[in-house]
Each structure stands twice: as C-alpha cells, then as structure tokens.
Design a protein around this motif. Structure first.
Motif, PDB file in Angstrom:
ATOM      1  N   LEU A  46      -7.885  29.172  -4.451  1.00 21.10           N
ATOM      2  CA  LEU A  46      -8.429  27.808  -4.541  1.00 21.10           C
ATOM      3  C   LEU A  46      -8.345  27.315  -5.987  1.00 21.10           C
ATOM      4  CD1 LEU A  46     -11.676  28.222  -2.431  1.00 21.10           C
ATOM      5  CD2 LEU A  46      -9.738  26.830  -1.797  1.00 21.10           C
ATOM      6  N   THR A  59     -10.141  22.983  -3.596  1.00 21.30           N
ATOM      7  CA  THR A  59      -9.146  22.942  -2.528  1.00 21.30           C
ATOM      8  C   THR A  59      -7.948  23.811  -2.862  1.00 21.30           C
ATOM      9  OG1 THR A  59      -7.746  21.469  -1.219  1.00 21.30           O
ATOM     10  CG2 THR A  59      -8.011  20.896  -3.504  1.00 21.30           C
ATOM     11  N   ASP A  61      -5.031  22.729  -1.186  1.00 26.63           N
ATOM     12  CA  ASP A  61      -4.021  21.810  -0.654  1.00 26.63           C
ATOM     13  C   ASP A  61      -3.210  21.264  -1.837  1.00 26.63           C
ATOM     14  OD1 ASP A  61      -2.561  19.724   0.347  1.00 26.63           O
ATOM     15  OD2 ASP A  61      -4.136  18.952   1.645  1.00 26.63           O
ATOM     16  N   LYS A 162      -4.908  27.297   5.213  1.00 29.37           N
ATOM     17  CA  LYS A 162      -5.902  26.380   4.637  1.00 29.37           C
ATOM     18  C   LYS A 162      -7.314  26.954   4.715  1.00 29.37           C
ATOM     19  CE  LYS A 162      -3.128  22.742   3.978  1.00 29.37           C
ATOM     20  NZ  LYS A 162      -1.821  23.300   4.203  1.00 29.37           N
ATOM     21  N   ASP A 393     -18.557  18.284   0.893  1.00 27.24           N
ATOM     22  CA  ASP A 393     -17.372  18.950   0.319  1.00 27.24           C
ATOM     23  C   ASP A 393     -16.581  19.662   1.402  1.00 27.24           C
ATOM     24  OD1 ASP A 393     -17.753  18.132  -2.235  1.00 27.24           O
ATOM     25  OD2 ASP A 393     -18.976  19.849  -2.816  1.00 27.24           O
ATOM     26  N   GLU A 397     -12.729  18.775   2.894  1.00 27.88           N
ATOM     27  CA  GLU A 397     -11.631  19.754   2.934  1.00 27.88           C
ATOM     28  C   GLU A 397     -11.095  19.896   4.361  1.00 27.88           C
ATOM     29  OE1 GLU A 397      -8.965  22.704   1.509  1.00 27.88           O
ATOM     30  OE2 GLU A 397      -9.937  20.949   0.696  1.00 27.88           O
ATOM     31  N   ARG A 400      -8.904  16.968   5.190  1.00 25.42           N
ATOM     32  CA  ARG A 400      -7.552  17.089   4.613  1.00 25.42           C
ATOM     33  C   ARG A 400      -6.694  18.025   5.455  1.00 25.42           C
ATOM     34  NH1 ARG A 400     -10.275  16.495  -0.472  1.00 25.42           N
ATOM     35  NH2 ARG A 400     -10.818  18.693  -0.531  1.00 25.42           N
ATOM     36  N   ASN A 401      -7.289  19.142   5.880  1.00 28.07           N
ATOM     37  CA  ASN A 401      -6.543  20.121   6.680  1.00 28.07           C
ATOM     38  C   ASN A 401      -6.181  19.550   8.048  1.00 28.07           C
ATOM     39  OD1 ASN A 401      -8.594  22.911   5.512  1.00 28.07           O
ATOM     40  ND2 ASN A 401      -7.077  21.686   4.477  1.00 28.07           N
TER      41      ASN A 401
END
Length: 567
Positions: A46, A59, A61, A162, A393, A397, A400-401
């Motif tokens: 991360l 993250t 990503d 992820k 948070d 995340e 986004r995934n």
C-alpha cells in the motif's frame, strides 16, 4: 516512502537538447514507474499519500496514486496521463501500463547509447507492437458472457490484487449484477442479443447509470445492487406518505412555484384590495399547475426545482408525495429505472410520460440521514450500488476497486476474449519478439534489419518486467523462476505464468487466472505509443511569460503597445 523525491522532481532546467533531453525524459519516466512497481499483483504494497490539507489516502490502486502525487517534470506528467487514459478506456491495467512504458524507455537507453537513431528505434517499436498484438490474439480464448461462472472468475482477477480481495465474491457479484442491469437492457434496445448488439452496448455509460452510493455504518456484507435508484432525499412535507407500493411517478424539470418577476419588476397598487388580489392570483396559478398534474393521478412527484408551500399543501390533501431539488443526473437515472419521461412544461405532460415500472417507493432513515428508495423495478436500465462499511476511507477504497471490476465486466461484454494472466501473456510476447529479433539479426535488408533487431530485443526484454515484478512482490527467487518460465514459453507452453501469492510458476489453465484480452491489447498499445512519443522529443525548452501580458492596457485587455502596433 523511500521514493518520495519523485513527487518534487524538476530536472528540466531552462533548456535541454539532443541526447541530454532524451536521457532526462527516460529517467523521469522510469522513476514514476519505480514508484508504483510495488503496487502490482496480489501481494501489492500500500502507499500512504498525504494531501496538502493533512488528509491521507491509503491505496494500492496505481491510478489513484498517480492522480494524487504532484510531479514537475514534463515527461513524468506525460506518464501520469497514460494511467488516466488506461483507466478511462479500460478501467484496469493502470499499474501495468506505467511499469511497461517505463521499462520500454529504460531499455531504449542502451539503444541510444549504441548511436541508433531514434527514428529507427521508433520504426522497430511500431513493428514490434504489431507482432505483439498478433501474439496476444493468438493465445486468447473466447468467453461466454452469459455464463456467471466464467464472468465471475474473470472479474475476480481484477479484484484479487486489491484491498477488497477479502470480499471478492461479494464485489464480483455486485459488479456483474450492475453491468448486466445496465448493459443487457441496452442490448435489447439495439434489437439483438448480448453477443450481437455491439452498437447498443457502446451507448452504456457505467459511470452515469450504475451509481455507487456510500453509506458509512453496517457491515460490508450488507452491500447490494438495488434494482432501481436510491437518493439522499426526504419527502417535502411530514404528512406525505413514506411508503407506496407500485407508485405512479411523474418526473419534472420545472418549479411548482409562482413564476417570480425579474429583478427590475415593479408593481404599483392603487387600492388596498389589489394586493390581496395579487396574492390570490399567485395561489391560483400554483393551484392550476398542481391540479394539472393531479389529473394523471400520480402517487409521487419528483422535480429538479422547488415546490412551494401551497403546492405541498395541495399534494398532501390528495395523498401525493413529493421530492424536490433532485440532481439532474439522479432524475435521469430515475427515468431509466421506472420508465418515466422527464417533462419540462407541465402543459406537455401526457399519460405516456408517467412512470409505472417501480415496485416500491420507500423513505428510510439510515444513521442521521433520510434516503429515498425506488426499488423492485420491472425492467430497470439504471441501478444503484449501495455500499456499507465501517469507515469512509474503507468505503472509498472499495468504491475504487468496484469501479475496476465493473469496467472489466463491461470490457468482457464488448470484446469477449480472455488472455492468460500472471505475466503469461507478457512472457509469451517477450519470447515471440526475441525469436523475431534473432531472425532480423540475420539481416539482409541493407543492414536495416540488423539495426532494428536491437530495439526489437529491447521490447522483448521490457515485456519480462511484468512477470519479474510479480515474482519480486511475492518474495520469490527472480532469476530462477524467470528462467523456468522462459523455458516453458520457449517450448510453446504459452499458458504458464507466475502465481502472485507464492512466486512460483503455474499453468494458468489449472490456476484459473485469465484476464480480459482488451485490457492487455490496450496496455501494449498505450505503453509502446508513449515510449515512441517520448523518444521523439529531442528538445525541452522552458517557455517564459511575456512581461505586461496581463497588466495595464486599460479596457483593451492588457495588450502591450508594440503588439498593438504590429496588428
């Protein structure tokens, strides 16, 4: 974070030209690639990014990281744009494309040092890309997009690396359900089945019609795809109904209020009764609007503008619920979900505009806020994914995934072919290009073939960066595992790749790790194109702002007098 210096890179002085500019650009691109190299694979590390306001982003990503970091070098900015392009085009492969582009440029350095002209290198890269795409297509296998098992295993590959991998079953189902809700309907509109309706599917916009709503609280397992729409709204009057089964819904884009005059409007009254009459006219106008709507016997009225107190009162008397100031995007999704048409003028309202496709209207209180649910729709063409979780948070995340997972499902519907994952495709391309480089090395075309063999070989070596990085990130022995993998591919076993968990080689057919071929193809195209473009740059010049360009000049907009004379 050890690579922090990249975020303030500014190695471009006033001017760099020739070889110096190329080396500077290649170094910058490679530095960006090194920052996110550890974000590849299921054992990805991360990154913790601090924003200027003191907030943190946690993250792995690649695209999210590159969006947040600040770089000054123009070549580094160019690399960050690649990630954005890949994300918009495919939604996946954002980390791979940066690593691959950085490695191709790094391998170009040795070619430049051999005094091979950039144009020759670029020409060889173009041929290598065509060869690489042919190899990817030759090892790809078709996928049945109507099969849940095949689609879920594909989506799992994008989520497996992820943060939300722990809930991958749930996330994959959410992504597939959302894409099918939006995409299958579009295919039917186009007049064909899923496989044949390519044109209809292309009109589907997941970002617009599959909306993700994040509500902190509850367990992640409570997340679900609603067959309909959810809004962060409450009814306008407490006496209105908060639950209606099979409601008739009217959608408006006009206010249910008296039309106010412009700012310069003056009204003069000569008699005291005239003021009372003016008030009555306002009320009559609003009542007329509301009664016109009530002719269609709606149960729910939703408008993007305001609803006056009088209109609310009349609606309450007739047992009609109302929502006001709904966002345009939300109203469009409601229209698609319930089968209604948004009306701009109440005079234009027709029976066919009333939405009857919703099974249940309900207002619920979650935490401190009220949410409106329009669910159990008969044939929704838009949906809402409700995400629950312990903190903002974690929800961000997972969001986004989930976006990546939905993009992968969408890509599979558009281009139903899969390529082996775990670096197998890249290694197959590397071995194929290395073989071609040997043939070119034999020469024959007046030495040009031999000159192109080097850049060909450079692309082949660069392709190995993906399996090498997967082995490094999982703590494996890079040299030994990479040699074993190369040997497998040299003997024609194209489906062997790296197990990202153990760092050992495995046959992807047995391991079940396949990725969307469209993502692989786009990754190769974007990475090679970026390398070609940066190699073409042989001058980096600092542009300066003209003095007095914005100052002075009175009403003329600040044009310097010399320029005015020239004009």
């Amino acid at each position: 974070m050890s690579q922090t210096p990249v975020f303030v890179m500014n190695t471009a002085p006033e001017r760099q030209s020739g070889r110096k500019a190329q080396i500077s650009n290649i170094t910058a691109a490679k530095t960006v690639a090194d920052v996110i190299r550890t974000c590849l694979g299921p054992k990805a590390m991360l990154k913790m990014i601090l924003d200027p306001m003191g907030g943190i982003l946690l993250t792995n990503d690649g695209n999210a990281i590159l969006r947040e970091i600040d770089v000054a070098h123009p070549a580094a900015k160019n690399m960050i744009e690649l990630s954005r392009t890949q994300d918009e085009e495919c939604g996946d492969g954002t980390t791979s494309v940066i690593i691959l582009a950085g490695e191709i440029l790094a391998q170009s350095l040795s070619q430049l040092e051999r005094d091979i002209h950039p144009v020759v290198i670029i020409r060889a890269y173009t041929k290598a890309l065509a060869e690489a795409l042919a190899i990817v297509k030759s090892i790809s296998i078709p996928i049945d997009t109507s099969s849940d098992k095949e689609m879920l295993s594909l989506i799992k590959t994008s989520i497996g690396t992820k943060f939300s991998a722990r809930w991958s079953e749930l996330m994959c189902k959410l992504a597939l359900d959302a894409v099918r809700t939006v995409a299958v309907e579009a295919a039917k509109d186009a007049g064909g089945s899923l496989g044949s309706a390519g044109t209809g599917l292309m009109t589907v916009d997941i970002k617009r019609y599959a909306r993700v709503e994040k509500v902190p609280g509850g367990a992640i397992e409570d997340s679900k795809v609603l067959r309909g729409v959810m809004l962060n709204k409450d009814i306008t009057h407490p006496a209105m109904r908060r639950r209606i089964v099979n409601p008739r819904i009217v959608l408006l884009d006009c206010p249910l209020e008296y039309k106010k005059g412009e700012s310069q409007t003056n009204m003069e009254f000569s008699k005291e009764n005239d003021w009372a009459r003016a008030q009555e006219i306002e009320e009559e106008q609003v009542k007329a609007l509301v009664m016109k709507i009530l002719e269609f016997k709606p149960d729910l009225v939703i408008t993007e503008k305001g609803v006056s107190d009088l209109a609310q009162h009349v609606f309450t008397q007739h047992n009609v619920s109302a929502l006001r100031r709904v966002r345009k995007s939300d109203n469009n999704r409601i229209a698609l979900a319930v089968g209604a048409t948004i009306v701009n003028r109440i005079e234009d309202l027709r029976e066919s505009d009333v939405g009857t496709g919703c099974g249940l209207f309900e207002v619920e209180k979650i935490g401190d806020e009220y949410f409106t649910f329009l669910t159990e729709c008969t044939s929704p063409k838009a949906c809402t994914i409700l995400l629950r979780g312990p903190s903002k948070d974690i929800l961000n995340e997972i969001d986004r995934n989930l976006a990546d997972a939905m993009a992968v499902a969408r890509n599979a519907v558009f281009f139903p072919y899969l390529a082996p994952g775990g670096g197998a495709t890249e290694m197959a391309v590397a071995v194929g290009l290395a073989k071609k480089a040997k043939e070119l090395g034999g020469g024959g075309e007046g030495g040009i073939g031999a000159m192109e063999a080097g850049p060909y070989r450079a692309v082949a070596d660069a392709m190995e960066v993906i399996p090498r990085t997967l082995i490094q990130n999982s703590g494996g022995n890079v040299i030994r595992v990479l040699t074993e993998l190369r040997a497998k591919h040299a003997s024609g076993e194209n489906t062997w790749g790296v197990n990202g968990d153990t760092g050992k080689i495995v046959d992807m057919r047995e391991y079940g790790l396949y990725e969307s071929a469209s993502v692989k193809i786009q990754t190769l195209k974007t990475a090679v194109e970026a390398a070609r473009m940066l190699l073409r740059v042989d001058d980096v010049v600092q542009a300066i702002r003209k003095e007095g360009g914005s100052a002075g000049g009175g009403e003329g907009g600040g044009v310097p007098p010399e320029e005015m004379q020239q004009e």
